[in-house]
Scaffold this active site. Structure first.
Site, PDB file in Angstrom:
ATOM      1  CB  THR A  14      -0.953  -0.009   1.215  1.00 22.90           C
ATOM      2  OG1 THR A  14      -1.848  -1.119   1.076  1.00 22.90           O
ATOM      3  CG2 THR A  14      -1.752   1.287   1.314  1.00 22.90           C
ATOM      4  CB  SER A  56       2.058  -7.979   1.457  1.00 22.16           C
ATOM      5  OG  SER A  56       0.873  -7.714   2.160  1.00 22.16           O
ATOM      6  CB  THR A  85       0.233  -3.658   6.530  1.00 23.31           C
ATOM      7  OG1 THR A  85      -1.028  -3.549   5.854  1.00 23.31           O
ATOM      8  CG2 THR A  85       0.956  -2.322   6.504  1.00 23.31           C
ATOM      9  CG  ASP A  86      -3.171  -7.192   4.138  1.00 28.69           C
ATOM     10  OD1 ASP A  86      -3.786  -7.001   5.204  1.00 28.69           O
ATOM     11  OD2 ASP A  86      -3.476  -6.655   3.065  1.00 28.69           O
TER      12      ASP A  86
END
Length: 163
Positions: A14, A56, A85-86
């Site tokens: 992101t 990710s 971030t995932d």
């Protein structure tokens, strides 16, 4: 005394997404890291290398092995990795066995191109952490430094929490 440059490896996520109205979706484009560091007036030497441009959620074990090989094969001892971030915590686990390096993973919950993004602050935290932390793997998100393996993303709350 010459300061060793901090190596910034970009992998997508992101933090480097851009919204295109015509397609009504986010797309990972060229990294914003050099611009963020310029705007932040970062004077510490750094080098930026693009490893990949992936969300990710699309990363797999081969991608994580590629990131780990890039880190292990580098002469740099202080490395910041921008990452979605995932699955950031999964990549942190893949980096855990690399000795003698301080590795900090960082991302954003809103693209760096957005005015109210958390990206500049998170990147600043990563740069500070990589300079003072002992060798190991860390994640900097939400104004907090987490040791890898002791953090998860709480998707409902939209933040990282210590476990």
């Amino acid at each position: 005394m010459t300061q060793q440059p901090i190596l910034v490896l970009t992998t997508g996520g992101t933090i480097d997404k851009q919204y295109f109205d015509a397609s009504s979706k986010y797309t990972i484009v060229g990294t914003m890291m050099s611009r963020l560091l310029e705007v932040g007036r970062v004077l510490h030497p750094f080098e930026i290398e693009e490893v990949m441009r992936k969300d990710s959620l699309e990363m797999n074990d081969a991608d994580r092995a590629e990131i780990a090989a890039r880190v292990a094969g580098s002469d740099a001892t202080r490395i910041v990795i921008t990452h979605g971030t995932d699955t950031m915590t999964e990549t942190a686990k893949a980096l855990a066995g690399i000795a003698g390096k301080t590795i900090v993973l960082v991302g954003a919950l809103a693209p760096a191109r957005f005015a109210e993004s958390d990206a500049p602050f998170n990147l600043g935290m990563a740069f500070a952490t990589v300079q003072v932390a002992q060798p190991g793997v860390y994640i900097t998100m939400n104004g907090t430094v987490f040791e890898a393996g002791k953090v998860v993303k709480d998707c409902e709350a939209g933040k990282f929490v210590e476990i």
